[in-house]
Design an enzyme around this catalytic site. Structure first.
Site, PDB file in Angstrom:
ATOM      1  N   LEU A   1       0.770  -1.146  -0.190  1.00 30.36           N
ATOM      2  CA  LEU A   1       0.033  -0.128  -0.048  1.00 30.36           C
ATOM      3  C   LEU A   1       0.956   1.364   0.061  1.00 30.36           C
ATOM      4  CD1 LEU A   1      -2.777  -1.021   2.696  1.00 30.36           C
ATOM      5  CD2 LEU A   1      -2.607  -1.377  -0.062  1.00 30.36           C
TER       6      LEU A   1
ATOM      7  N   GLY B   1      -1.468   6.162  -2.644  1.00 32.06           N
ATOM      8  CA  GLY B   1      -2.720   6.398  -3.572  1.00 32.06           C
ATOM      9  C   GLY B   1      -3.866   5.310  -2.859  1.00 32.06           C
ATOM     10  N   HIS B   2      -3.336   4.281  -2.491  1.00 32.63           N
ATOM     11  CA  HIS B   2      -4.357   3.250  -1.838  1.00 32.63           C
ATOM     12  C   HIS B   2      -5.104   3.970  -0.697  1.00 32.63           C
ATOM     13  CE1 HIS B   2      -1.569   0.313  -3.467  1.00 32.63           C
ATOM     14  NE2 HIS B   2      -2.431  -0.247  -3.911  1.00 32.63           N
TER      15      HIS B   2
ATOM     16  N   ARG C   1       4.814  -0.537  -8.323  1.00 36.53           N
ATOM     17  CA  ARG C   1       5.759  -0.803  -9.356  1.00 36.53           C
ATOM     18  C   ARG C   1       6.651   0.219  -9.155  1.00 36.53           C
ATOM     19  NH1 ARG C   1       1.215  -3.500 -12.462  1.00 36.53           N
ATOM     20  NH2 ARG C   1       1.613  -5.603 -12.426  1.00 36.53           N
TER      21      ARG C   1
END
Ligand code: PAF
Length: 296
Positions: free
Chosen positions: A33, A36-37, A187
């Site tokens: 995480l 953004g999450h 990523r």
């Protein structure tokens, strides 16, 4: 926070909440995480109670030779962050619980799933829609939250929800960027220091395009040409595609109109990153001049 490992337990918890008239908010994730999450979870917390988050690295959305094995897994750190945010349920099943040996079904949204990311990653979106439908059925959310960074994914999931008459509203939240502009992604962790610096070209080139659009550019071909030249100036970047598409059909446009997306995918070493920019052109209306609203 309850950590739930089985489908039956998650179903029981969500059915109990639903029967009590509570509004379930859901953020599906593959873990590792980042902000953004967390922004999705905060949005869910504002609208819903209880909030469920799933962590499941879905093998069906990775192609042969893709990064399923090395996809970052950070369960303990994720758990602590979710606890801090006041998440109610963390659903973290293992693969056999989701895909038992006799599993045979698939969900595919035709047309939208084959282009752009779908062309680069055959079968990817079928893997995504299959798992998301399963998760929706298990968690039964009233609202589910997705990031606009995966704009095509969000569009496809909206289509699935509409086509299959699911009682779930899809909320698409803004992209969250690092301080230097790079869109947050699990990523990004794969990038070397040099690739990490080079990857900011995506945001810089999109921001430059925003400037051109704000100055009145509307024809897509010259905007794309300038963008390609910017990416070519970065030796570590290898452009996969850049296109300006209609935000609903994902078909390429010649001129900016209504809601459009600038989609980009590029490689930095072995790492493939995507980003996008939302451009909304509000046409001239009576006395009102044409307006454009751009979200990076
Ligand atoms: O966006 C993701 O992280 C995944 O595609 C999702 C929606 C959790 C499905 O595995």
């Amino acid at each position: 926070m309850e950590i739930i490992r089985t489908v039956e337990w998650m179903k029981q918890s969500s059915r109990t909440a639903e029967a009590a008239g509570r509004v379930i908010g859901f953020v599906p994730t593959m873990g590792a995480l980042h902000e953004g999450h967390l922004s999705l979870i905060r949005a869910a917390k504002q609208q819903c109670s209880p909030v469920a988050v799933s962590i499941f690295v879905n093998p069906k959305q990775f192609g042969v030779g893709e990064d399923f094995e090395k996809y970052p897994r950070a369960f303990e750190a994720d758990r602590a962050q979710l606890e801090n945010l006041g998440v109610d349920y963390l659903f973290a099943p293992d693969a056999p619980a989701i895909y038992p040996p006799e599993f045979r079904s698939a969900v595919r949204v035709e047309g939208l799933s084959e282009k752009w990311e779908g062309r680069a990653r055959p079968g990817h979106f079928q893997g995504v829609t299959t798992i998301v439908l399963k998760l929706f059925e298990i968690v039964r959310p009233r609202f589910a939250y997705f990031g606009r960074k995966d704009a095509q994914q969000a569009r496809i999931i909206r289509q699935m929800v509409s086509d299959l008459n699911l009682d779930c509203e899809i909320v698409v939240c803004p992209i969250v960027h690092e301080a230097d502009g790079l869109a947050m992604s699990s990523r990004n962790a794969y990038l070397s220091a040099a690739e990490r610096r080079a990857a900011t070209i995506l945001h810089r080139a999109l921001a430059a395009m925003r400037g051109e659009i704000e100055r009145g550019a509307r024809a897509c071909a010259p905007l794309l040409e300038t963008f390609r030249a910017a990416i070519a100036s970065e030796p570590l970047a290898k452009l996969d595609y850049v296109e300006i598409v209609d935000a609903d059909s994902f078909e390429p446009l010649q001129f900016l109109r209504n809601d459009c997306l600038v989609l980009v995918a590029a490689r930095f070493g072995a790492t493939r990153l995507i980003d996008n920019m939302l451009v909304r052109i509000l046409p001239k209306d009576g006395e009102r001049r044409e307006e454009c609203i751009i979200s990076l």
